[in-house]
Design a protein around this motif. Structure first.
Motif, mmCIF file in Angstrom:
data_model
loop_
_atom_site.group_PDB
_atom_site.id
_atom_site.type_symbol
_atom_site.label_atom_id
_atom_site.label_comp_id
_atom_site.label_asym_id
_atom_site.label_seq_id
_atom_site.Cartn_x
_atom_site.Cartn_y
_atom_site.Cartn_z
ATOM 1 N N HIS A 205 0.725 -1.100 -0.038
ATOM 2 C CA HIS A 205 -0.132 0.048 -0.084
ATOM 3 C C HIS A 205 0.784 1.204 -0.122
ATOM 4 N N LYS B 2 2.677 4.419 -1.855
ATOM 5 C CA LYS B 2 2.628 5.166 -2.702
ATOM 6 C C LYS B 2 3.841 4.942 -3.563
ATOM 7 N N GLU C 144 -1.744 8.402 -12.161
ATOM 8 C CA GLU C 144 -3.248 8.115 -11.830
ATOM 9 C C GLU C 144 -3.779 6.941 -12.312
ATOM 10 N N ASP D 240 -1.991 4.022 -10.241
ATOM 11 C CA ASP D 240 -2.639 4.100 -8.805
ATOM 12 C C ASP D 240 -3.935 3.294 -9.107
ATOM 13 N N ASP D 241 -4.497 3.475 -10.084
ATOM 14 C CA ASP D 241 -6.104 3.042 -10.206
ATOM 15 C C ASP D 241 -5.796 1.385 -10.497
ATOM 16 N N TRP D 242 -4.770 1.014 -11.224
ATOM 17 C CA TRP D 242 -4.609 -0.210 -11.474
ATOM 18 C C TRP D 242 -3.957 -1.067 -10.328
ATOM 19 N N MET D 243 -3.432 -0.387 -9.454
ATOM 20 C CA MET D 243 -2.870 -0.911 -8.085
ATOM 21 C C MET D 243 -4.069 -1.333 -7.064
ATOM 22 N N LYS D 244 -4.977 -0.649 -7.268
ATOM 23 C CA LYS D 244 -6.412 -0.879 -6.429
ATOM 24 C C LYS D 244 -6.917 -2.144 -6.950
ATOM 25 N N VAL D 245 -6.911 -2.406 -8.381
ATOM 26 C CA VAL D 245 -7.269 -3.825 -8.757
ATOM 27 C C VAL D 245 -6.424 -4.774 -8.091
ATOM 28 N N TYR E 83 -4.679 -5.114 -5.684
ATOM 29 C CA TYR E 83 -4.849 -5.592 -4.160
ATOM 30 C C TYR E 83 -6.353 -6.344 -4.080
ATOM 31 N N GLN E 84 -7.283 -5.727 -4.981
ATOM 32 C CA GLN E 84 -8.493 -6.646 -4.766
ATOM 33 C C GLN E 84 -8.287 -7.954 -5.102
#
Length: 284
Positions: free
Chosen positions: A121, A123, A161, A164-169, A171-172
């Motif tokens: 998590h 940055k 940007e 960062d959006d792909w990293m949320k995917v 982690y999911q």
């Protein structure tokens, strides 16, 4: 001398092997040299309860063949098994060395892709990454999310940007399986034959490269990794581990992955009957 194989049991019946290990179970039985026992993987993972079936009396040096565990789970597993007369051939320290890629990365030097490591998590400054790698891929300390919509690699066009959006995917997808931290690895151009890469998995058993198998569905005419390269990594700090080698587009070879032998899957096409005979020969 290892004389016992420990497999995970079926979710609903602790006296039956997990369906995904039926072929390996049958092969270990057919070898006629192994004692075989089962443990309730789901009870262990979800309740911390060790349920054993079929363990013969006495003390046993034991090979674990089963699902991955996080290092702290494996350490507790190892300790509780010891209390039941079962000593796994791979210690918790050896398991963690081979299972957590950054731990074994230092042994490979220029024979593997370059890599940056980040806490979970954190940055990740994508401009800094792009200065180091023309293209790069993402995984945690154990696995990627290959086979999903997550990109197989990123290139110089990715923005902060977007990343960062792909990293949320990411982690999911990894969810509770997230392990260690994040690895940003240089993306390597692999050579292809009929649209299949040329990858091999080598199982090292008691420091012998005992099983060398094609690992990407490629045809039987593709070249093997150089013997000198395979021999170079026969003395890593574990008795039972895997190293995956791949041919690059320029015909050189690199290590693309490593792992603990007990939780590394047999490649498609690997003869499980021969595998369990070799396993016994190497650890007898």
């Amino acid at each position: 001398m290892a004389d016992l194989i420990l497999f995970p049991s079926d979710y609903y019946n602790v006296r039956c092997v997990d369906a995904d290990f039926k072929e390996e179970y049958a092969a270990s039985v057919a070898a006629e040299v192994w004692n075989i026992a089962l443990f309730g993987y789901d009870q262990w993972l979800n309740e911390g309860k060790l349920v054993l079936t079929g363990v013969p009396a006495g003390k046993h040096q034991t090979v674990y063949r089963g699902w991955m565990m996080k290092p702290e789970q494996y350490r507790r597993f190892y300790t509780q098994l010891m209390q039941n007369g079962i000593q796994l051939i791979t210690s918790p320290e050896e398991y963690e060395t081979m299972h957590i890629f950054p731990n074994v990365y230092r042994y490979f030097g220029s024979d593997t892709a370059r890599m940056k490591i980040y806490p979970l998590h954190a940055k990740i400054d994508i401009e800094d990454v792009k200065q180091s790698f023309r293209r790069f891929m993402v995984k945690d300390f154990v696995k990627s999310v290959k086979g999903t919509e997550f990109p197989g690699f990123f290139d110089q066009s990715v923005t902060q940007e977007e990343f960062d959006d792909w990293m949320k995917v990411f982690y999911q997808y990894r969810g509770d399986l997230l392990t260690g931290g994040i690895c940003i690895k240089e993306f390597l151009d692999l050579k292809q034959y009929d649209h299949k890469t040329n990858e091999y998995r080598v199982f090292y058993m008691n420091h012998i490269p005992a099983a060398i198998s094609r690992n990407s569905g490629q045809n039987i005419l593709t070249p093997f990794p150089p013997e000198k390269l395979i021999e170079k990594y026969r003395n890593l700090p574990s008795p039972y581990y895997t190293v995956d080698f791949a041919q690059l587009s320029d015909d050189s070879w690199r290590i693309i992955e490593a792992g603990d032998g007990g939780v590394s899957g047999l490649p498609e096409g690997q003869d499980p009957y021969e595998y369990y005979r070799k396993l016994f020969q190497c650890f007898r």
